[in-house]
Design an enzyme around this catalytic site. Sequence first.
Site, PDB file in Angstrom:
ATOM      1  N   ARG B 211       5.606  12.811 -17.190  1.00 30.31           N
ATOM      2  CA  ARG B 211       4.131  12.793 -17.196  1.00 30.31           C
ATOM      3  C   ARG B 211       3.489  13.302 -18.623  1.00 30.31           C
ATOM      4  O   ARG B 211       3.418  14.229 -18.786  1.00 30.31           O
ATOM      5  CB  ARG B 211       2.422  13.638 -16.693  1.00 30.31           C
ATOM      6  CG  ARG B 211       2.836  12.730 -14.955  1.00 30.31           C
ATOM      7  CD  ARG B 211       2.079  13.290 -14.407  1.00 30.31           C
ATOM      8  NE  ARG B 211       2.367  12.124 -13.260  1.00 30.31           N
ATOM      9  CZ  ARG B 211       1.945  11.813 -12.340  1.00 30.31           C
ATOM     10  NH1 ARG B 211       0.653  11.972 -12.218  1.00 30.31           N
ATOM     11  NH2 ARG B 211       2.411  11.130 -11.377  1.00 30.31           N
ATOM     12  N   GLU B 213       0.969  14.335 -20.108  1.00 32.75           N
ATOM     13  CA  GLU B 213      -0.626  14.465 -19.651  1.00 32.75           C
ATOM     14  C   GLU B 213      -0.760  15.845 -21.243  1.00 32.75           C
ATOM     15  O   GLU B 213       0.490  16.213 -21.413  1.00 32.75           O
ATOM     16  CB  GLU B 213      -0.817  15.601 -18.583  1.00 32.75           C
ATOM     17  CG  GLU B 213      -0.973  14.149 -17.524  1.00 32.75           C
ATOM     18  CD  GLU B 213      -1.246  15.268 -16.644  1.00 32.75           C
ATOM     19  OE1 GLU B 213      -1.165  15.744 -15.964  1.00 32.75           O
ATOM     20  OE2 GLU B 213      -1.871  13.882 -15.642  1.00 32.75           O
ATOM     21  N   ARG B 219      -0.817  25.339 -14.270  1.00 30.97           N
ATOM     22  CA  ARG B 219       0.083  24.565 -12.552  1.00 30.97           C
ATOM     23  C   ARG B 219       0.191  22.550 -13.108  1.00 30.97           C
ATOM     24  O   ARG B 219       0.340  22.186 -12.148  1.00 30.97           O
ATOM     25  CB  ARG B 219      -1.153  24.406 -11.544  1.00 30.97           C
ATOM     26  CG  ARG B 219      -2.247  24.006 -12.239  1.00 30.97           C
ATOM     27  CD  ARG B 219      -3.592  24.642 -10.719  1.00 30.97           C
ATOM     28  NE  ARG B 219      -4.963  24.316 -11.301  1.00 30.97           N
ATOM     29  CZ  ARG B 219      -6.128  23.331 -10.683  1.00 30.97           C
ATOM     30  NH1 ARG B 219      -5.407  23.141  -9.195  1.00 30.97           N
ATOM     31  NH2 ARG B 219      -6.535  23.427 -10.663  1.00 30.97           N
ATOM     32  N   HIS B 220       0.763  22.503 -14.925  1.00 29.47           N
ATOM     33  CA  HIS B 220       0.830  21.617 -14.784  1.00 29.47           C
ATOM     34  C   HIS B 220       2.283  21.664 -15.691  1.00 29.47           C
ATOM     35  O   HIS B 220       1.979  22.407 -16.647  1.00 29.47           O
ATOM     36  CB  HIS B 220      -0.357  21.000 -16.012  1.00 29.47           C
ATOM     37  CG  HIS B 220      -1.112  20.387 -15.062  1.00 29.47           C
ATOM     38  ND1 HIS B 220      -2.267  21.330 -14.960  1.00 29.47           N
ATOM     39  CD2 HIS B 220      -1.554  19.118 -14.557  1.00 29.47           C
ATOM     40  CE1 HIS B 220      -3.598  20.520 -14.289  1.00 29.47           C
ATOM     41  NE2 HIS B 220      -2.835  19.162 -13.339  1.00 29.47           N
ATOM     42  N   GLU B 357      -3.937  21.802  -5.141  1.00 29.30           N
ATOM     43  CA  GLU B 357      -3.362  20.436  -5.154  1.00 29.30           C
ATOM     44  C   GLU B 357      -1.785  19.577  -4.513  1.00 29.30           C
ATOM     45  O   GLU B 357      -1.893  20.784  -5.589  1.00 29.30           O
ATOM     46  CB  GLU B 357      -3.871  18.906  -5.490  1.00 29.30           C
ATOM     47  CG  GLU B 357      -3.504  17.093  -4.519  1.00 29.30           C
ATOM     48  CD  GLU B 357      -4.170  16.459  -5.226  1.00 29.30           C
ATOM     49  OE1 GLU B 357      -4.824  16.853  -6.322  1.00 29.30           O
ATOM     50  OE2 GLU B 357      -3.260  15.221  -5.534  1.00 29.30           O
ATOM     51  N   SER B 360       0.190  13.957  -2.856  1.00 33.66           N
ATOM     52  CA  SER B 360      -1.236  12.773  -2.653  1.00 33.66           C
ATOM     53  C   SER B 360      -0.891  11.403  -2.344  1.00 33.66           C
ATOM     54  O   SER B 360       0.541  11.090  -2.830  1.00 33.66           O
ATOM     55  CB  SER B 360      -1.827  12.554  -4.249  1.00 33.66           C
ATOM     56  OG  SER B 360      -2.010  10.946  -4.161  1.00 33.66           O
ATOM     57  N   ARG B 408       5.093  22.576  -7.270  1.00 37.63           N
ATOM     58  CA  ARG B 408       3.560  22.909  -6.387  1.00 37.63           C
ATOM     59  C   ARG B 408       4.299  23.502  -5.459  1.00 37.63           C
ATOM     60  O   ARG B 408       2.908  24.215  -4.599  1.00 37.63           O
ATOM     61  CB  ARG B 408       2.790  22.280  -6.408  1.00 37.63           C
ATOM     62  CG  ARG B 408       1.905  21.356  -7.554  1.00 37.63           C
ATOM     63  CD  ARG B 408       0.795  20.977  -8.359  1.00 37.63           C
ATOM     64  NE  ARG B 408       0.183  21.112  -9.076  1.00 37.63           N
ATOM     65  CZ  ARG B 408      -0.950  20.447  -9.275  1.00 37.63           C
ATOM     66  NH1 ARG B 408      -2.145  20.495  -8.489  1.00 37.63           N
ATOM     67  NH2 ARG B 408      -1.356  20.465 -10.616  1.00 37.63           N
TER      68      ARG B 408
END
Lengths: 434, 434
Positions: B211, B213, B219-220, B357, B360, B408
């Site tokens: 990703r 991002e 936490r990424h 989280e 998902s 995670r």
Amino acid sequence: MENRTYTADAEPGERVTVAGWVHELRDLGGIAFLILRDKTGKIQVKFAKDEMDDDLVEAGTSVSRESVVTVVGTVEEEPRAPTGVEVVPESVEVVAPADPELPLDPSGKVDAELPTRLDNRTLDLRRDEAKAIFEIRAEILRAVREYFREVGATEINTPKIVATGTEGGTELFPITYFGEEAFMNQSPQLFKQLMVGSGLERVFEIGPIFRAEEHNTPRHLNEATSIDFESAFIDHREAMDVCEGAVRAAYEAVDENCREQLELLGLADEFEAPEGAFPRLSYGEAIERVNATGELDEQLVWGDDLSTEAEKALGRDVGGHYFVTDWPSEIKPFYIKDHDDDEALSTGFDLMHPRMELVSGGQREHRYDELVAGFEQQGLDPDAFEYYTKMFRYGMPPHAGFGLGAERLLMTVLGLENIREAVLFPRDRQRLSP
Amino acid sequence: MENRTYTADAEPGERVTVAGWVHELRDLGGIAFLILRDKTGKIQVKFAKDEMDDDLVEAGTSVSRESVVTVVGTVEEEPRAPTGVEVVPESVEVVAPADPELPLDPSGKVDAELPTRLDNRTLDLRRDEAKAIFEIRAEILRAVREYFREVGATEINTPKIVATGTEGGTELFPITYFGEEAFMNQSPQLFKQLMVGSGLERVFEIGPIFRAEEHNTPRHLNEATSIDFESAFIDHREAMDVCEGAVRAAYEAVDENCREQLELLGLADEFEAPEGAFPRLSYGEAIERVNATGELDEQLVWGDDLSTEAEKALGRDVGGHYFVTDWPSEIKPFYIKDHDDDEALSTGFDLMHPRMELVSGGQREHRYDELVAGFEQQGLDPDAFEYYTKMFRYGMPPHAGFGLGAERLLMTVLGLENIREAVLFPRDRQRLSP
């Protein structure tokens, strides 16, 4: 669907809800059959037109093949049915209709070419044979992981986005990483080596590798799954032991746990796990044997790599798996260690199946100065690999390991013609989608 | 090394060859100790200077810390030794010397910052605590795979080089694929869905996702490991059951099989697998509970996403794992199905740990027309996804699934502060190497 019964579990006398695909429809006039298929098998649903509600008969006989249906009914014994039972339906619900024109026929009655199958993998894997291949693939990966754990290896995951490739910039797919040049990793080689110098000592990884090779053959992929093992304090001979053990574990797991799939593939009788230790031929012995077969137009001489033709001739001669060891150092990558008593000979080894190379491995160069010199001789800038070489200054133990191609393993275990049959969504020069 | 004895297996009276790293050297004058460390533990090697050959004493006491040595000697009981035994050496060989200046101290006596640890993972994983994290990681992956197989799922591997991303072109790393534009896959979502429409019906994959991002938080990650599950003929509630089962399997495996590692991490007493079913809060209930905590400056209203602050307040309130279900449809991706009886409500769900989280998931849109309309509403060209949507025309069953972040999960299981501690070689905006 909490109340769903798999077709394989439907017992006479039970009222069941079965769900799956319309495999076949047969209308015999007063009676019609719908063959419903799910992941466990097939079951016949009977429509007796005069005895049943017209709407129910209509629903069960007008549905198109490969539609998804849910059938509620009672299971009855029926010796003439393919599985000895049939469902007498109360209701049929078409959950997802299928277009009547299918790009390929999951019943397998109409043969499809490989490209059509790969374009439509969803439908292709409704065929028993294609599904069986991937169930066996999953079992092989499970068995190999279990074997590695039994020999004390810890599973690791190493990065697929890297700053430098294992053997330099050729054959790498470039990526743009936040404005920096990066690559997709062609092998976990350097990272697994970094981990044998850690307290883990012995590691394995099963993950994707990416090679921008121009090859477009039945045994090359541009994205493949590599089964990697590496261990501190072992030499190339012990690495060959582990390699042989892993391949054997795969065969034995298929033999023990995949009889149904072998049956579907027509391999139930001929399949057998390899017996006896895999012969270990030195490179010198290998070229002598190849030359002795008389099958090559030109004799091999010391220093030649084994061509595909040479491998095939040798494979026929040996008749099973075999290792080729003690290669001339100049043919093997610089990070593979040479023999201490003969620098012209590498500790590198290949595991060969009669059809193709499966594994490449060896003892690694663990001495800092020799490693850095190797980079330079290869024309690579040691500074670009400093993240790797630096760790060799802090106590890097002797170590050895190998990489085994998962698709080639599956291909040889099952005698598949094309490596693309061994991967769900192959990537090659022409194929980027699906 | 076929004749190597692990330090943990060294029994008094035996003559052994032990191999490993010089963990510590202590010179008490007439006597000196070398503490040798291998993957199983440590052992004391005693040098009685007056009784032993000078060369032997010199070899064993002048070696630098973290060098790799092989020691041949006899194991003797010694109550004062840390493990109750010691080796009286006959020979010491320095197999790989270490530079005296180490970038970090594997004995753990000197703390190192995370960037230094990540730059030197080889040395970092010589520390018991770091090693323990990755042994637990491997055990979690093993346990989750076993759980998925128990619920009838087949392991698959889907491509990481793709023509289109799951949710369009944002947040994708572009790659050059034989002159064509391609991307590194951000999720196996579309491919696992294609497989639930095949005869496999129920599949799982544990593999890398990518990703692009811009987030740079504890936490990424830009490359992570995703634990994916997808099954035909189940709804979002049943997918939550499987999701809960997978997380529970991970905790139970750690509880049962990693006591030694928990001890090293100082978690032996406090660690426990979650008890009881994970509460399932609807989105409506969730925002009410958040508002009731009074911890937010501004009350949440229907349609708001849960901010990090809201998640934290709710996590403290619930005190354990919980699901949030029945989200407003507009917050969830278009490929997640809405409730049949209320199109404004999505079947999407999140599994939350009080800290963040984890998962998902949801029931997917399996109806062709609705799926294509969803692409259009999202501003995506359905033609670019034809390889995927086309299969929905040939009998795509209702299905549901989820994606669980492996890092995670590990981070929350062990209470790690930074997700980079849960991956060997993290990739973030600043870190592309090692």
